[in-house]
Design a protein around this motif. Structure first.
Motif, mmCIF file in Angstrom:
data_model
loop_
_atom_site.group_PDB
_atom_site.id
_atom_site.type_symbol
_atom_site.label_atom_id
_atom_site.label_comp_id
_atom_site.label_asym_id
_atom_site.label_seq_id
_atom_site.Cartn_x
_atom_site.Cartn_y
_atom_site.Cartn_z
ATOM 1 N N GLY A 65 -18.100 -40.440 28.067
ATOM 2 C CA GLY A 65 -19.377 -40.164 28.705
ATOM 3 C C GLY A 65 -19.776 -41.331 29.607
ATOM 4 O O GLY A 65 -18.954 -41.869 30.336
ATOM 5 N N ARG A 66 -21.029 -41.738 29.529
ATOM 6 C CA ARG A 66 -21.504 -42.857 30.356
ATOM 7 C C ARG A 66 -21.245 -44.215 29.708
ATOM 8 O O ARG A 66 -21.628 -45.241 30.250
ATOM 9 C CB ARG A 66 -22.986 -42.682 30.673
ATOM 10 N N GLY A 67 -20.592 -44.206 28.543
ATOM 11 C CA GLY A 67 -20.104 -45.458 27.993
ATOM 12 C C GLY A 67 -20.900 -46.078 26.869
ATOM 13 O O GLY A 67 -20.691 -47.248 26.543
ATOM 14 N N ARG A 68 -21.791 -45.309 26.248
ATOM 15 C CA ARG A 68 -22.654 -45.917 25.223
ATOM 16 C C ARG A 68 -21.839 -46.582 24.106
ATOM 17 O O ARG A 68 -22.159 -47.692 23.667
ATOM 18 C CB ARG A 68 -23.595 -44.869 24.629
ATOM 19 N N TYR A 90 -29.758 -50.115 30.395
ATOM 20 C CA TYR A 90 -29.266 -49.078 31.298
ATOM 21 C C TYR A 90 -29.715 -47.671 30.918
ATOM 22 O O TYR A 90 -29.234 -46.695 31.482
ATOM 23 C CB TYR A 90 -27.742 -49.150 31.384
ATOM 24 N N GLY A 91 -30.633 -47.552 29.967
ATOM 25 C CA GLY A 91 -31.180 -46.257 29.612
ATOM 26 C C GLY A 91 -30.187 -45.315 28.965
ATOM 27 O O GLY A 91 -30.303 -44.085 29.092
ATOM 28 N N LEU A 92 -29.208 -45.859 28.252
ATOM 29 C CA LEU A 92 -28.217 -45.036 27.574
ATOM 30 C C LEU A 92 -28.764 -44.510 26.252
ATOM 31 O O LEU A 92 -29.655 -45.110 25.651
ATOM 32 C CB LEU A 92 -26.952 -45.854 27.304
ATOM 33 N N THR A 93 -28.219 -43.388 25.795
ATOM 34 C CA THR A 93 -28.543 -42.933 24.452
ATOM 35 C C THR A 93 -27.946 -43.928 23.457
ATOM 36 O O THR A 93 -26.966 -44.618 23.769
ATOM 37 C CB THR A 93 -27.991 -41.523 24.188
ATOM 38 N N PRO A 94 -28.512 -44.023 22.268
ATOM 39 C CA PRO A 94 -28.034 -45.020 21.310
ATOM 40 C C PRO A 94 -26.566 -44.810 20.930
ATOM 41 O O PRO A 94 -26.042 -43.692 20.973
ATOM 42 C CB PRO A 94 -28.958 -44.809 20.096
ATOM 43 N N THR A 95 -25.927 -45.879 20.543
ATOM 44 C CA THR A 95 -24.557 -45.820 20.041
ATOM 45 C C THR A 95 -24.478 -44.826 18.894
ATOM 46 O O THR A 95 -25.371 -44.757 18.048
ATOM 47 C CB THR A 95 -24.123 -47.217 19.551
#
Length: 203
Positions: A45-48, A18-23
């Motif tokens: 945020g977007r849930g990472r 989903y193109g999220l930034t890393p945890t």
């Protein structure tokens, strides 16, 4: 929905899919210590981080004030048919929660510095009260220190030793006030350095 079972997914499944930034690195570290259980992500945020912990077996509730971020996360939840991850819009500055559930793990990473100063004491108190005995809190937030003054963009920042004082009586598994980098860059393109209060504590 992907055709790979949840138990077979790599830790970076949601990041890549989903193109999220890393945890966040502190969430990765905490996941090695904190047992799987009921978890609250305060400012998701977007849930990472929420998605990563859910992948590891946590039953996660995720809150954020940004409607677009929550809509994105809810779309991922629908696509992946996630039954143990719930996301909701919550404005931490305007709502006083007195959280109505008890959690094993409550965390907030790089969020508190965007809140108003008057929000912080009550919010931390709610995080603590909603954590079961033997449960954990994780906080990472920007500080204001003489050597690294906080950027004016942050309404709130911790002073030296302030976060630790909030958690007097808890067991500190990790506490430091080290220098780190923001994703934001300066005029020369260098990532801006700030001091961060980082804490993982057990009730």
């Amino acid at each position: 929905m992907a055709d790979i079972s949840a138990s077979e997914r790599p830790d970076d499944y949601y990041t890549k899919t989903y193109g999220l930034t890393p945890t966040h690195s502190e969430v990765l570290a905490a996941a090695q210590i904190v047992p799987v259980g009921r978890t609250l992500d305060v400012g998701c945020g977007r849930g990472r981080n929420a998605l990563f912990l859910n992948l590891k077996g946590h039953n996660v509730t995720a809150w954020d004030h940004n409607a677009d971020s929550i809509a994105f996360l809810q779309d991922v939840i629908r696509q992946e048919n996630l039954t143990t991850l719930q996301a909701a819009i919550k404005d931490l500055n305007t709502e006083r929660f007195h959280f109505n559930q008890i959690y094993d793990f409550v965390f907030s990473t790089v969020v508190l510095m965007f809140l108003q100063p008057q929000t912080i004491p009550g919010l931390i108190a709610d995080m603590q009260t909603s954590t079961k005995k033997g449960g954990y809190n994780l906080i990472v937030a920007v500080m204001d220190s003489p050597d690294f003054p906080a950027l004016s963009m942050f309404p709130f920042t911790f002073k030296l030793g302030e976060l630790k004082a909030y958690y007097e009586g808890w067991e500190f598994l990790n506490y430091n006030e080290e220098v780190g980098e923001l994703h934001r860059t300066d005029a020369q393109g260098h990532r801006i350095k700030q001091r961060f209060a980082t804490m993982l504590a057990k009730k």
